[in-house]
Design a protein around this motif. Sequence first.
Motif, PDB file in Angstrom:
ATOM      1  N   LEU A 163     -61.150  26.762  37.653  1.00 10.90           N
ATOM      2  CA  LEU A 163     -62.602  26.882  37.636  1.00 10.90           C
ATOM      3  C   LEU A 163     -63.184  25.606  37.051  1.00 10.90           C
ATOM      4  CD1 LEU A 163     -65.282  28.510  37.832  1.00 10.90           C
ATOM      5  CD2 LEU A 163     -64.760  29.419  35.548  1.00 10.90           C
ATOM      6  N   LEU A 164     -64.102  24.974  37.788  1.00  6.24           N
ATOM      7  CA  LEU A 164     -64.750  23.746  37.338  1.00  6.24           C
ATOM      8  C   LEU A 164     -66.235  24.021  37.139  1.00  6.24           C
ATOM      9  CD1 LEU A 164     -64.736  20.673  36.810  1.00  6.24           C
ATOM     10  CD2 LEU A 164     -65.064  20.345  39.281  1.00  6.24           C
ATOM     11  N   ILE A 165     -66.731  23.687  35.935  1.00  4.38           N
ATOM     12  CA  ILE A 165     -68.130  23.878  35.577  1.00  4.38           C
ATOM     13  C   ILE A 165     -68.793  22.507  35.479  1.00  4.38           C
ATOM     14  CG2 ILE A 165     -69.724  24.926  33.939  1.00  4.38           C
ATOM     15  CD1 ILE A 165     -67.713  26.906  35.143  1.00  4.38           C
ATOM     16  N   LEU A 166     -69.922  22.336  36.157  1.00  2.00           N
ATOM     17  CA  LEU A 166     -70.635  21.062  36.111  1.00  2.00           C
ATOM     18  C   LEU A 166     -72.090  21.307  35.742  1.00  2.00           C
ATOM     19  CD1 LEU A 166     -68.866  20.970  39.169  1.00  2.00           C
ATOM     20  CD2 LEU A 166     -69.032  18.598  38.421  1.00  2.00           C
ATOM     21  N   ASP A 167     -72.565  20.581  34.738  1.00  4.32           N
ATOM     22  CA  ASP A 167     -73.946  20.703  34.275  1.00  4.32           C
ATOM     23  C   ASP A 167     -74.750  19.538  34.845  1.00  4.32           C
ATOM     24  OD1 ASP A 167     -76.270  21.350  33.006  1.00  4.32           O
ATOM     25  OD2 ASP A 167     -75.562  20.956  30.977  1.00  4.32           O
ATOM     26  N   GLU A 168     -75.565  19.825  35.859  1.00  8.74           N
ATOM     27  CA  GLU A 168     -76.413  18.819  36.502  1.00  8.74           C
ATOM     28  C   GLU A 168     -75.612  17.553  36.860  1.00  8.74           C
ATOM     29  OE1 GLU A 168     -79.348  19.358  37.485  1.00  8.74           O
ATOM     30  OE2 GLU A 168     -80.075  21.049  36.295  1.00  8.74           O
ATOM     31  N   PRO A 169     -74.623  17.671  37.736  1.00 11.26           N
ATOM     32  CA  PRO A 169     -73.744  16.522  38.003  1.00 11.26           C
ATOM     33  C   PRO A 169     -74.427  15.341  38.666  1.00 11.26           C
ATOM     34  CG  PRO A 169     -73.347  18.274  39.596  1.00 11.26           C
ATOM     35  CD  PRO A 169     -74.253  18.849  38.541  1.00 11.26           C
ATOM     36  N   THR A 170     -75.599  15.557  39.281  1.00 10.46           N
ATOM     37  CA  THR A 170     -76.292  14.447  39.936  1.00 10.46           C
ATOM     38  C   THR A 170     -77.485  13.936  39.137  1.00 10.46           C
ATOM     39  OG1 THR A 170     -77.692  15.979  41.198  1.00 10.46           O
ATOM     40  CG2 THR A 170     -75.615  15.301  42.209  1.00 10.46           C
ATOM     41  N   ASN A 171     -77.655  14.431  37.915  1.00 14.23           N
ATOM     42  CA  ASN A 171     -78.798  14.015  37.097  1.00 14.23           C
ATOM     43  C   ASN A 171     -78.742  12.512  36.827  1.00 14.23           C
ATOM     44  OD1 ASN A 171     -81.167  14.625  35.739  1.00 14.23           O
ATOM     45  ND2 ASN A 171     -80.140  14.899  33.775  1.00 14.23           N
ATOM     46  N   HIS A 177     -75.339   7.852  45.134  1.00 15.21           N
ATOM     47  CA  HIS A 177     -74.332   8.420  44.244  1.00 15.21           C
ATOM     48  C   HIS A 177     -74.412   9.944  44.210  1.00 15.21           C
ATOM     49  CE1 HIS A 177     -74.216   4.250  42.338  1.00 15.21           C
ATOM     50  NE2 HIS A 177     -73.013   4.463  42.820  1.00 15.21           N
ATOM     51  N   GLN A 178     -75.612  10.498  44.376  1.00 13.05           N
ATOM     52  CA  GLN A 178     -75.733  11.950  44.491  1.00 13.05           C
ATOM     53  C   GLN A 178     -74.947  12.453  45.694  1.00 13.05           C
ATOM     54  OE1 GLN A 178     -79.766  13.415  44.488  1.00 13.05           O
ATOM     55  NE2 GLN A 178     -80.368  12.131  42.770  1.00 13.05           N
ATOM     56  N   ALA A 183     -70.309  15.179  48.199  1.00 13.47           N
ATOM     57  CA  ALA A 183     -69.248  15.156  49.202  1.00 13.47           C
ATOM     58  C   ALA A 183     -67.887  15.365  48.557  1.00 13.47           C
ATOM     59  CB  ALA A 183     -69.276  13.829  49.963  1.00 13.47           C
ATOM     60  N   LEU A 184     -67.666  14.763  47.395  1.00 15.28           N
ATOM     61  CA  LEU A 184     -66.396  14.926  46.704  1.00 15.28           C
ATOM     62  C   LEU A 184     -66.207  16.370  46.223  1.00 15.28           C
ATOM     63  CD1 LEU A 184     -66.452  11.566  44.755  1.00 15.28           C
ATOM     64  CD2 LEU A 184     -64.767  12.198  46.484  1.00 15.28           C
ATOM     65  N   PRO A 189     -60.414  22.003  46.158  1.00 21.20           N
ATOM     66  CA  PRO A 189     -59.886  23.330  46.502  1.00 21.20           C
ATOM     67  C   PRO A 189     -59.940  24.320  45.345  1.00 21.20           C
ATOM     68  CG  PRO A 189     -58.071  21.885  45.955  1.00 21.20           C
ATOM     69  CD  PRO A 189     -59.335  21.064  45.787  1.00 21.20           C
ATOM     70  N   ILE A 190     -61.008  24.297  44.558  1.00 22.58           N
ATOM     71  CA  ILE A 190     -61.106  25.166  43.390  1.00 22.58           C
ATOM     72  C   ILE A 190     -62.474  25.843  43.374  1.00 22.58           C
ATOM     73  CG2 ILE A 190     -59.449  23.915  41.943  1.00 22.58           C
ATOM     74  CD1 ILE A 190     -61.729  22.406  40.692  1.00 22.58           C
ATOM     75  N   THR A 191     -62.630  26.797  42.476  1.00 22.02           N
ATOM     76  CA  THR A 191     -63.913  27.473  42.299  1.00 22.02           C
ATOM     77  C   THR A 191     -64.818  26.588  41.443  1.00 22.02           C
ATOM     78  OG1 THR A 191     -62.764  29.583  42.387  1.00 22.02           O
ATOM     79  CG2 THR A 191     -65.008  29.606  41.512  1.00 22.02           C
ATOM     80  N   ILE A 192     -66.078  26.453  41.852  1.00 21.38           N
ATOM     81  CA  ILE A 192     -66.999  25.545  41.176  1.00 21.38           C
ATOM     82  C   ILE A 192     -68.290  26.283  40.845  1.00 21.38           C
ATOM     83  CG2 ILE A 192     -68.406  23.455  41.429  1.00 21.38           C
ATOM     84  CD1 ILE A 192     -66.244  22.352  43.269  1.00 21.38           C
ATOM     85  N   VAL A 193     -68.776  26.090  39.626  1.00 19.61           N
ATOM     86  CA  VAL A 193     -70.108  26.547  39.229  1.00 19.61           C
ATOM     87  C   VAL A 193     -70.864  25.324  38.739  1.00 19.61           C
ATOM     88  CG1 VAL A 193     -71.472  28.028  37.724  1.00 19.61           C
ATOM     89  CG2 VAL A 193     -69.262  28.829  38.579  1.00 19.61           C
ATOM     90  N   THR A 194     -72.027  25.063  39.333  1.00 20.03           N
ATOM     91  CA  THR A 194     -72.796  23.890  38.951  1.00 20.03           C
ATOM     92  C   THR A 194     -74.274  24.234  38.824  1.00 20.03           C
ATOM     93  OG1 THR A 194     -73.405  21.620  39.590  1.00 20.03           O
ATOM     94  CG2 THR A 194     -73.000  23.179  41.385  1.00 20.03           C
ATOM     95  N   SER A 195     -74.913  23.702  37.800  1.00 19.78           N
ATOM     96  CA  SER A 195     -76.365  23.817  37.691  1.00 19.78           C
ATOM     97  C   SER A 195     -76.990  22.673  38.474  1.00 19.78           C
ATOM     98  CB  SER A 195     -76.817  23.781  36.232  1.00 19.78           C
ATOM     99  OG  SER A 195     -76.412  22.574  35.605  1.00 19.78           O
ATOM    100  N   LEU A 196     -78.111  22.968  39.145  1.00 13.46           N
ATOM    101  CA  LEU A 196     -78.771  21.971  39.991  1.00 13.46           C
ATOM    102  C   LEU A 196     -80.281  22.122  39.876  1.00 13.46           C
ATOM    103  CD1 LEU A 196     -76.588  22.369  43.207  1.00 13.46           C
ATOM    104  CD2 LEU A 196     -76.607  20.358  41.725  1.00 13.46           C
ATOM    105  N   HIS A 197     -80.988  20.997  39.903  1.00 17.33           N
ATOM    106  CA  HIS A 197     -82.447  21.017  39.981  1.00 17.33           C
ATOM    107  C   HIS A 197     -82.923  20.995  41.427  1.00 17.33           C
ATOM    108  CE1 HIS A 197     -84.042  20.991  35.972  1.00 17.33           C
ATOM    109  NE2 HIS A 197     -83.301  19.970  35.587  1.00 17.33           N
ATOM    110  N   ASP A 198     -82.170  20.331  42.293  1.00 14.59           N
ATOM    111  CA  ASP A 198     -82.581  20.091  43.663  1.00 14.59           C
ATOM    112  C   ASP A 198     -82.222  21.295  44.538  1.00 14.59           C
ATOM    113  OD1 ASP A 198     -82.811  19.208  46.333  1.00 14.59           O
ATOM    114  OD2 ASP A 198     -82.439  17.130  45.738  1.00 14.59           O
ATOM    115  N   LEU A 199     -83.230  22.034  44.990  1.00 12.32           N
ATOM    116  CA  LEU A 199     -82.966  23.218  45.807  1.00 12.32           C
ATOM    117  C   LEU A 199     -82.419  22.856  47.173  1.00 12.32           C
ATOM    118  CD1 LEU A 199     -85.976  25.586  45.040  1.00 12.32           C
ATOM    119  CD2 LEU A 199     -83.755  25.420  43.905  1.00 12.32           C
ATOM    120  N   ASN A 200     -82.830  21.729  47.730  1.00 12.73           N
ATOM    121  CA  ASN A 200     -82.269  21.307  49.008  1.00 12.73           C
ATOM    122  C   ASN A 200     -80.778  21.018  48.881  1.00 12.73           C
ATOM    123  OD1 ASN A 200     -84.678  21.298  50.727  1.00 12.73           O
ATOM    124  ND2 ASN A 200     -85.393  19.683  49.368  1.00 12.73           N
ATOM    125  N   MET A 201     -80.395  20.416  47.764  1.00 10.91           N
ATOM    126  CA  MET A 201     -78.991  20.160  47.524  1.00 10.91           C
ATOM    127  C   MET A 201     -78.234  21.472  47.323  1.00 10.91           C
ATOM    128  SD  MET A 201     -77.369  17.563  44.721  1.00 10.91           S
ATOM    129  CE  MET A 201     -78.276  16.204  45.452  1.00 10.91           C
TER     130      MET A 201
END
Length: 257
Positions: A163-171, A177-178, A183-184, A189-201
């Motif tokens: 499980l990979l947790i990312l807090d605003e990885p594109t901030n 670079h976003q 893309a990466l 091949p793992i479960t990911i939880v990420t917070s995001l500001h960009d709804l389109n993203m």
Amino acid sequence: MTGAALAVDGASWGPDRQSVLLHPVSFELTPGRILGVVGANGAGKSTLLRLLYRLHKPRTGRVLVDGDDIWRLSARAAACKIAAVLQEQAADFSLSVREIAALGRIPHGRGFARGGARDSEIVEAALIRMDLWPLQARAFGTLSGGERQRVMVARALCQEPRLLILDEPTNHLDIRHQLEIMALLRGLPITIVTSLHDLNMAAGLCDDVLVLARGKALAFGAPETVLTPDRVAAAFSVSTQVQRLEPSGDRHFTFHL
């Protein structure tokens, strides 16, 4: 690496008995899916992530990874299952890219100073996956913001998490670079939880979306069913229009006060 099953069962948190920053929230994520957590500032996104990577212990409820309550695991065992990439980056800018990535092996009992052949193979694989192999000898402090973010993801991958947790990885990253980071992430091949500001993203990247507002969960599910104009308006206090882009058919959000 393979993805973990994640279950959050009535988890809540607050700094004291009088304050609640996150009201009880429940959801389940099947292995290998990407969950985007969205909401305005102060909605509870970072608080939820801190519960998931075991910084905060839930006031109520549980966080289960592959059926195990993460607070019944040792810190080392939890770190072998869960990795986090935070907005705060490495403090020692003099370390090389390879040295920082290799710090991810510490939960497995070996740091970069004592790593064996398998550790080296894992570090090399993470650097190659994150397109960092040509930069491995560079000092972290000489890198661009996007390159530094890729190093931190590589360090997390060296933990071999499920499980990979990312807090605003594109901030604070520019558009190029976003897109690189997104893309990466799609290829992991793992479960990911990420917070995001960009709804389109969030709509383009995530399999599932959790919408938070004022510390409460408004909705959880597929982006096309969760990210409705009414729900986005409730979460962000803005008017929203959704357009279909041709020829992809992707949805695009525009906002108005």
